[in-house]
Design an enzyme around this catalytic site. Structure first.
Site, PDB file in Angstrom:
ATOM      1  N   HIS A  39       0.841  -1.206   0.000  1.00  0.00           N
ATOM      2  CA  HIS A  39       0.000   0.000   0.000  1.00  0.00           C
ATOM      3  C   HIS A  39       0.879   1.260   0.000  1.00  0.00           C
ATOM      4  CE1 HIS A  39      -2.821  -2.832   2.227  1.00  0.00           C
ATOM      5  NE2 HIS A  39      -3.565  -2.438   1.210  1.00  0.00           N
ATOM      6  N   GLY A 153      -2.649  -2.158  -7.162  1.00  0.00           N
ATOM      7  CA  GLY A 153      -1.496  -3.057  -7.098  1.00  0.00           C
ATOM      8  C   GLY A 153      -1.574  -4.168  -8.136  1.00  0.00           C
ATOM      9  N   GLN A 159      -8.251  -7.711 -10.657  1.00  0.00           N
ATOM     10  CA  GLN A 159      -8.966  -6.508 -10.212  1.00  0.00           C
ATOM     11  C   GLN A 159      -8.530  -5.284 -11.034  1.00  0.00           C
ATOM     12  OE1 GLN A 159      -9.808  -5.330  -5.961  1.00  0.00           O
ATOM     13  NE2 GLN A 159      -7.967  -4.115  -6.237  1.00  0.00           N
ATOM     14  N   ARG A 193      -3.834 -10.117   4.318  1.00  0.00           N
ATOM     15  CA  ARG A 193      -4.260 -11.459   4.752  1.00  0.00           C
ATOM     16  C   ARG A 193      -3.089 -12.342   5.176  1.00  0.00           C
ATOM     17  NH1 ARG A 193      -8.553 -10.494   0.673  1.00  0.00           N
ATOM     18  NH2 ARG A 193     -10.524 -10.659   1.795  1.00  0.00           N
TER      19      ARG A 193
END
Ligand code: PAF
Length: 296
Positions: A39, A153, A159, A193
């Site tokens: 991030h 990312g 995505q 995660r």
């Protein structure tokens, strides 16, 4: 200037209006928080490109399936705000669920074209509803922030491809930038995660990237995609990992790739459950040496 935390669309629009009027460019970094170096790389990329950096922090309930980890998804807003500030964010937009999905919310953004029902979107996995949740919330963020540039990312390659298609099809003016995956020293792709991994599973988890690297090496050595995937599968098996999927698909439209067709880049993507964590990773491969130019 220290970072400002904003909770509502109206407040965010009011804060950005004078900056835009002054000709400043706005960068958006959408996140679900629990920030890691991946991030921070997005925020730094936004800081380099844009005058104003907005990071959104919202654990989006509509992209989780029943039984997924919505409740247990790691959250620590105070830590996130501090890290975002350190990486150069000007605003952290952290709305409530009611601010994003008011009573009676009934409008969805769905990308078709075979992009959202394969890989993670396969109905037997997270399903196309996962991407419907992502594109809906990202479209809302684009409308609220009206960014010049938005940063995603490469780890979430599917995505990023889906969001690119949505932005193109719905005429969002933002440029979409995909930032390379940030990895731990042993190759494991950074992910919020990863906190679910037990020490023993943490040791096994880098096998995903080792498997992808084996596929890359096979292709660089002149092997075809099938042989490369077989090598990758062997590396996973050695670590006791049964992939949910390990597939080669063209990186532009996610159709299955059996060969390097006209030099089109191929996405080799993997998802696997390692203990309590469902992990994903990918590499983008070009044609073998002598057959074209490598993509990554
Ligand atoms: O990649 C994520 O963290 C999320 O899917 C995103 C883009 C912030 C949408 O909720």
């Amino acid at each position: 200037m220290s970072v400002r935390v904003i909770r509502t669309k109206d407040e965010l629009r009011a804060a950005l209006r004078p900056r835009r009027a002054a000709g400043e460019t706005i960068g958006l970094v959408p996140t679900m928080g629990y920030l890691h170096d991946g991030h921070l790389a997005l925020i730094r990329a936004a800081r380099e490109r844009c005058d104003v950096v907005v990071m959104s922090l919202f654990v989006n309930p509509t992209q989780f399936r029943e039984g997924e980890d919505l409740e247990s998804y790691p959250r620590d807003e105070a830590r996130d705000v501090e890290l975002a500030e350190g990486a150069g964010a000007d605003f952290v937009y952290a709305p409530s669920v009611e601010e994003v999905y008011p009573e009676g919310f009934a409008t969805w953004v769905e990308v078709g074209g075979g992009l959202t029902d394969v890989l993670c979107g396969d109905p037997g996995r997270r399903g196309p509803e996962h991407f419907r949740g992502v594109t809906t919330v990202v479209a809302k963020l684009f409308n609220t922030v009206d960014p010049d540039v938005s940063f995603f990312g490469q780890k979430d390659a599917q995505q990023a491809i889906v969001i690119q298609r949505m932005a193109r099809d719905l005429d969002f003016r933002t440029e979409i930038v995909t930032v390379p995956t940030v990895r731990e020293p042993d190759g494991l792709a950074m992910s919020s995660r990863n906190t679910y991994l037990s020490p023993a599973d943490r040791e096994r988890a880098p096998a995903l990237y080792r498997a992808l690297s084996a596929a890359r090496e096979a292709v660089e050595g002149g092997a075809g995609l099938d042989a490369a995937l077989a090598d990758a599968r062997r590396v996973l098996a050695e670590a006791g990992i049964e992939p949910e999927y390990l597939e080669a698909r063209y990186a532009d439209d996610l159709t299955p790739a059996a060969a390097f067709d006209g030099g089109r880049p191929v996405l080799v993507a993997v998802a696997a459950r390692v203990g309590a964590a469902r992990l994903i990773d990918n590499v983008v491969l070009g044609p073998p040496p002598g057959a074209g130019t490598p993509a990554e």
